[in-house]
Design a protein around this motif. Sequence first.
Motif, PDB file in Angstrom:
ATOM      1  N   TYR A 111      49.824  61.623  45.155  1.00  0.00           N
ATOM      2  CA  TYR A 111      49.838  60.844  46.412  1.00  0.00           C
ATOM      3  C   TYR A 111      50.006  59.354  46.116  1.00  0.00           C
ATOM      4  N   ASN A 112      49.245  58.859  45.132  1.00  0.00           N
ATOM      5  CA  ASN A 112      49.327  57.441  44.796  1.00  0.00           C
ATOM      6  C   ASN A 112      50.712  57.075  44.265  1.00  0.00           C
ATOM      7  N   GLN A 155      53.520  58.465  45.045  1.00  0.00           N
ATOM      8  CA  GLN A 155      54.484  58.488  46.147  1.00  0.00           C
ATOM      9  C   GLN A 155      54.303  57.319  47.090  1.00  0.00           C
ATOM     10  N   ASN A 156      53.107  56.703  47.091  1.00  0.00           N
ATOM     11  CA  ASN A 156      52.822  55.635  48.036  1.00  0.00           C
ATOM     12  C   ASN A 156      52.728  54.248  47.395  1.00  0.00           C
ATOM     13  N   ASP A 157      53.076  54.162  46.105  1.00  0.00           N
ATOM     14  CA  ASP A 157      53.095  52.860  45.443  1.00  0.00           C
ATOM     15  C   ASP A 157      54.253  52.000  45.952  1.00  0.00           C
TER      16      ASP A 157
END
Length: 232
Positions: free
Chosen positions: A227-228, A230-232
């Motif tokens: 998740y991290n 993909q959302n950086d």
Amino acid sequence: MHIEIATLFPEMCEAVLGESIVGRARKAGKLSLHCRQIREYTQDKHRRVDDTPYGGGMGMVMQCEPIYNCYKAICEDLGEKPHTIYMSPKGTVFDQKKAIELSKMDNILILCGHYEGVDQRVLDKIVDEEISIGDYVLTGGEIPAMVVADAVARMCEGVLSDEVCFTDESIYSGLLEYPQYTRPEVWEGESVPPVLLTGHHKNIETWRHEQSLRITAERRPDLLAKYNAQND
């Protein structure tokens, strides 16, 4: 969308997929699902669909012909070849991304193996992909097929009352879901988190996101890392 399940135990599948959300969606015409009895397509007078494996070994193997006849009948009824899936521990592990991908198809056929498996020749001829629901062995493909059918059906338009019903759930968003509460406000001395009683939607949304991050970090750090990234 139309889902076909080819199985030796159609009643088992119908007992589950004829109820709850999927059952209601079928009755409302939002989704079409049919369970086919493979035995109906055998030429054997005793309705046998299996035989002993070449090379020896324990158990029985499902034969090509009944499965292939069932497949051809489905193709004829649909007027096209469905995307065909074989439920197998050798397959790619099923996840939400795959459920979404399959939900965008017009027709899928899920083949359920049984006994010691299925003659490889018919798999090579008709199957587009093999899917597993985890690293363990079950008696047959029916339970995995129902898992896939249920997960895919939920993604189809009109099956759930609102898209938020699934976009807000565990896994779909990339995180595990936040805790849920309902009445009474106090139960066994435990109170509902105060923020949920404020009616302040922004604060509630922030709290829920923080809880999802916390729970995912504790229980599925692999999901949080993805998740991290993909959302950086």
